[in-house]
Write a protein that holds these residues in place. Sequence first.
Motif, PDB file in Angstrom:
ATOM      1  N   HIS A 148      -4.690 -27.752 -24.809  1.00 38.57           N
ATOM      2  CA  HIS A 148      -4.875 -28.473 -23.545  1.00 38.57           C
ATOM      3  C   HIS A 148      -4.398 -29.918 -23.647  1.00 38.57           C
ATOM      4  CE1 HIS A 148      -8.506 -29.879 -25.651  1.00 38.57           C
ATOM      5  NE2 HIS A 148      -8.498 -30.898 -24.813  1.00 38.57           N
ATOM      6  N   PHE A 159      -6.271 -23.172 -21.675  1.00 35.19           N
ATOM      7  CA  PHE A 159      -5.796 -24.536 -21.967  1.00 35.19           C
ATOM      8  C   PHE A 159      -5.958 -25.478 -20.772  1.00 35.19           C
ATOM      9  CE2 PHE A 159      -2.514 -23.290 -25.488  1.00 35.19           C
ATOM     10  CZ  PHE A 159      -3.496 -22.547 -26.122  1.00 35.19           C
ATOM     11  N   ASP A 186      -8.697 -27.399 -19.925  1.00 35.48           N
ATOM     12  CA  ASP A 186      -9.292 -28.656 -20.367  1.00 35.48           C
ATOM     13  C   ASP A 186     -10.038 -28.410 -21.674  1.00 35.48           C
ATOM     14  OD1 ASP A 186     -11.677 -27.379 -19.617  1.00 35.48           O
ATOM     15  OD2 ASP A 186     -11.831 -28.463 -17.725  1.00 35.48           O
TER      16      ASP A 186
END
Length: 745
Positions: free
Chosen positions: A70, A97, A99
């Motif tokens: 992320h 991905f 956060d």
Amino acid sequence: MDKNINVGQPISRLEGKQKVTGTAKYAAEYEVNNLLYAYVVNSTITKGKILSIDTSKALALPGVIEVLSHENRTKLAWFDVQYADMDAPPGTVFKPFYDENILYNGQPIALVVAESFEMARFAATQVTFQYKEEPFKTCLKDNLGLARTAKKGFATALKPPPPPPTGNFEKAYESAAAKVETTYSHGTEHHNPLELFATTTIYQGDGKLTIYDKTQGTINNQLYVANIFGLKYKNVRVLAPFVGGGFGSGLRPQYQLFLCVMAALHLKRNVKLVLERKQMFSFAHRPPTIQNLRFSADINGKLTGLNHSSKSETSSFEDYFEPIASWSHRLYPAPNTLFEQELVPLDVHTPLDMRAPGGSTALHAIECTMDELAYQLKIDPLELRLINYSEMDPSAKKPYTSKALRACYLEAAEKFGWDKRKPEPRSMERGNKLVGYGMATGIWDSLQFPSRVEAMINADGKMVLNNAVTDIGTGTLTVMTQIAADQLGLNMEDVDFQYGDSKKPFSMFQGGSAMTSSTGVAIVVAAKELRKKLLKKAKEMTDSPFKKAEDDQVTFQNGTIFLNSDPNTLVTFKELIAFNKGKTIKTTNMGKPHMLKLKNYSLATHSASFVEVEVDKDLGVVTVTRAVTAVAAGKIINPKTAKSQVYGSMVWGISKALHEETIMDPNLGKYMNSNLGEYHLPVHADIKQLEVIFADEPDELINELGVKGVGEIGLVGMPAAISNAIFHATGKRIYKLPIHFNELI
């Protein structure tokens, strides 16, 4: 008059030799130049946040190209798309991905890309994370207080909510001559098809991708990729010519598709990503469910009340729903009913349809409760079903388009030898084994989706058909070829059905026992139009003897059209194409359900399963020694592939009843047996004598072919029939699945 010479015949699968000799290529088996290999890193915590990621050791290894997470992914159109695929339930679609937040154990959190699979896998062990862990809830039984009805919009035409109550159930139950109250629990199951989920993405530049993917829906995955990555639909091509099993796990795009495409676009390279078996347990499963049932009847066995309530697991971010509570009233009439269904949001991945979703869960509880009621009333369990038999759908107060369930009961009972059953539990023995007989009813939806087929005659006089449908091992290629051949009076070798490609005309994902009635009907519609075009072209020929001929005055046979009144007057398909200046004669047509015609009917397949078990007196080990399943599914296009589907369902029924369960450790929030060594499945030694009967069930209403699906109907009754046979053998009623031998000692 044209004749069916292929439909109804037990023809072996056309692609069978390719599969057994290894020449059939699956998603991970395509050789591509300049290929990179990706490996997923999964979360080791169940809920919390990623505080930091250290990729330095991994990136220092020779051959490692990139580590994506992320923190360094590119901006995606994904985050503006609420529903990225056709099978997404209400809620917020899981976004890999997205956060730093961890939503469930095993969540993909990084992707290592390297020049070899081995280096990518090793480098994944060198990526380290710092987490902030948070409290989590993963146990259904411990969190029933969180149960709630699903969010608005959770139900669809395919997954209707429970029907409203009728009469006064509580009063009827209280005053009933006979009544049974039960609670059944079902554990988590994971699909585990033989083929691992895999994606090979070929980067072609200018936003163009060719993707080989393990999926049950090429067009669904095409829409998914285009929506998420902001690409033009026409620039994304998804192919799945061979699929090594699905069972529902491939209805939704799984995260390896997203990650593989992301890596290919990010690096502008060809990328392959294959999940390991353990990672197959990090998404998509049949949800654990707890069901409470109360059934009541009068002294003669006529049902007076039905109450069915269920609580099932869903994720914290989506409301996955499968119909459970409503099935009993589709089988049995009762004046007083009460049905309730709730979801319990937990810190797990969203469940997903698994073969006979909802039905196999519900019918186990329903049919075991009916069995218990039969013993209380001292009525034969089969007789109790016949007492409560209904030609109509009691829940909708509509007749079925066809219903040969009574024939299923009687034919299967005779074949099985049900009349030799001694009624009392523990009354039948064979050496050191207790012998038990059990039976149960099955019901499943008869679905049909819109489907578009392109049909043409080429310069060789052969018929070519195009449709995006996949074949997940059900025999779709063979069955569609049979249907098409008979529509134009061709031999099967003169028909080329091309499929498994998102560039071809529309098909829904393959699931719900719906593909024969969907794509098959579309073939009929397209073939009829193609016949018209061929006859029209024949009329246009110089001095044509077909000038005044209508469709019912000609026969299509062996690549020719001839006059019924004079079979020697004919024209070949090759001659028609030559007259058409070598151009193919083609048409593209949509097949779809006849909603207006069918609105006053209910649509379903039915079955009856009869099972014999042996239970070791000392060890409690259960063996299903023989089973007979009779199925009413309209016209059977190919008895061989159809029986194969039912056999597979029966085996799964044995697995569900006695073997299959994913164990969640609620203290760790993770599955503890995420491998095929400890996730128990039946092997050859567990499967004894299985027989399948197809009841005669003409259905002129349901669709142009008169067909219903058979993929799920063989499963739904089996777990209950096995459970009921175990009770008959031992006198012990087990209220959970799977049944363990230690519970019978």
